[in-house]
Motif scaffolding. Sequence first.
Motif, PDB file in Angstrom:
ATOM      1  N   CYS A  24     -13.061 -27.574  12.517  1.00 38.58           N
ATOM      2  CA  CYS A  24     -13.328 -28.395  13.695  1.00 38.58           C
ATOM      3  C   CYS A  24     -12.545 -27.794  14.859  1.00 38.58           C
ATOM      4  O   CYS A  24     -11.319 -27.693  14.795  1.00 38.58           O
ATOM      5  N   ASN A  26     -12.393 -27.908  19.199  1.00 34.87           N
ATOM      6  CA  ASN A  26     -12.820 -28.609  20.419  1.00 34.87           C
ATOM      7  C   ASN A  26     -13.738 -29.787  20.113  1.00 34.87           C
ATOM      8  O   ASN A  26     -14.732 -30.013  20.800  1.00 34.87           O
ATOM      9  N   GLY A  27     -13.415 -30.511  19.057  1.00 35.40           N
ATOM     10  CA  GLY A  27     -14.159 -31.714  18.702  1.00 35.40           C
ATOM     11  C   GLY A  27     -15.503 -31.457  18.047  1.00 35.40           C
ATOM     12  O   GLY A  27     -16.252 -32.408  17.794  1.00 35.40           O
ATOM     13  N   GLN A  28     -15.819 -30.210  17.758  1.00 28.73           N
ATOM     14  CA  GLN A  28     -17.085 -29.895  17.097  1.00 28.73           C
ATOM     15  C   GLN A  28     -16.831 -29.349  15.707  1.00 28.73           C
ATOM     16  O   GLN A  28     -15.967 -28.488  15.509  1.00 28.73           O
ATOM     17  N   LYS A  29     -17.614 -29.862  14.745  1.00 29.43           N
ATOM     18  CA  LYS A  29     -17.492 -29.410  13.369  1.00 29.43           C
ATOM     19  C   LYS A  29     -18.465 -28.252  13.132  1.00 29.43           C
ATOM     20  O   LYS A  29     -19.611 -28.291  13.570  1.00 29.43           O
ATOM     21  N   TYR A  36     -19.232 -20.616  13.578  1.00 27.13           N
ATOM     22  CA  TYR A  36     -18.498 -20.731  14.837  1.00 27.13           C
ATOM     23  C   TYR A  36     -18.464 -19.392  15.574  1.00 27.13           C
ATOM     24  O   TYR A  36     -18.774 -19.314  16.771  1.00 27.13           O
ATOM     25  N   THR A  92      -7.628 -21.897  12.125  1.00 27.83           N
ATOM     26  CA  THR A  92      -8.053 -23.284  11.934  1.00 27.83           C
ATOM     27  C   THR A  92      -8.492 -23.526  10.493  1.00 27.83           C
ATOM     28  O   THR A  92      -8.149 -24.545   9.885  1.00 27.83           O
ATOM     29  N   THR A  96      -6.571 -26.111   8.011  1.00 25.87           N
ATOM     30  CA  THR A  96      -7.353 -27.278   7.601  1.00 25.87           C
ATOM     31  C   THR A  96      -7.415 -27.438   6.091  1.00 25.87           C
ATOM     32  O   THR A  96      -7.341 -28.554   5.579  1.00 25.87           O
TER      33      THR A  96
END
Length: 155
Positions: A24, A26-29, A36, A92, A96
């Motif tokens: 995730c 910037n608030g996007q999964k 990505y 990330t 995570t």
Amino acid sequence: MTIYFYKVDEPYGCFSNFSLHDICINGQKWLTVEHYYQAQKFVTSADERLVAAIRAVPTPQEAANLGRDPNYRLRADWEAVKISVMCEAVKTKFLTHTDIQQILLKTGDRLIVENSPTDYYWGCGCDQTGQNHLGKILMSVRHDISQSLANCEKL
């Protein structure tokens, strides 16, 4: 001893950008790092609609195919930002998912190499002369996480 990785179903496959470990940012999964990374090629470009299209495809291979299609126009600064985009995504992923973070940390200080037979930029290529940028990023992430954990233990 060098750690070689490439395919997700082989040893150290979790190091691959195709491994099914969501991130995730910037608030996007995103389903995978590959999703990505490939989508970021088109942010602010004339083909920006591909960002959502790549995010929505069900497999990392489909994301890679879309992102590598030469018929689409990349963002103007892509060559300047692609390493930092990859660094953010890989870091990330390992922050995570603590299960694969432990696998990364257990590699100690060993060299990590993406054993791609065709990629001389992110991997080592078929003759081991590639730049191995993905391996270098993984080793950097491993170092950063190790340092952070060591600093926490001192508190």
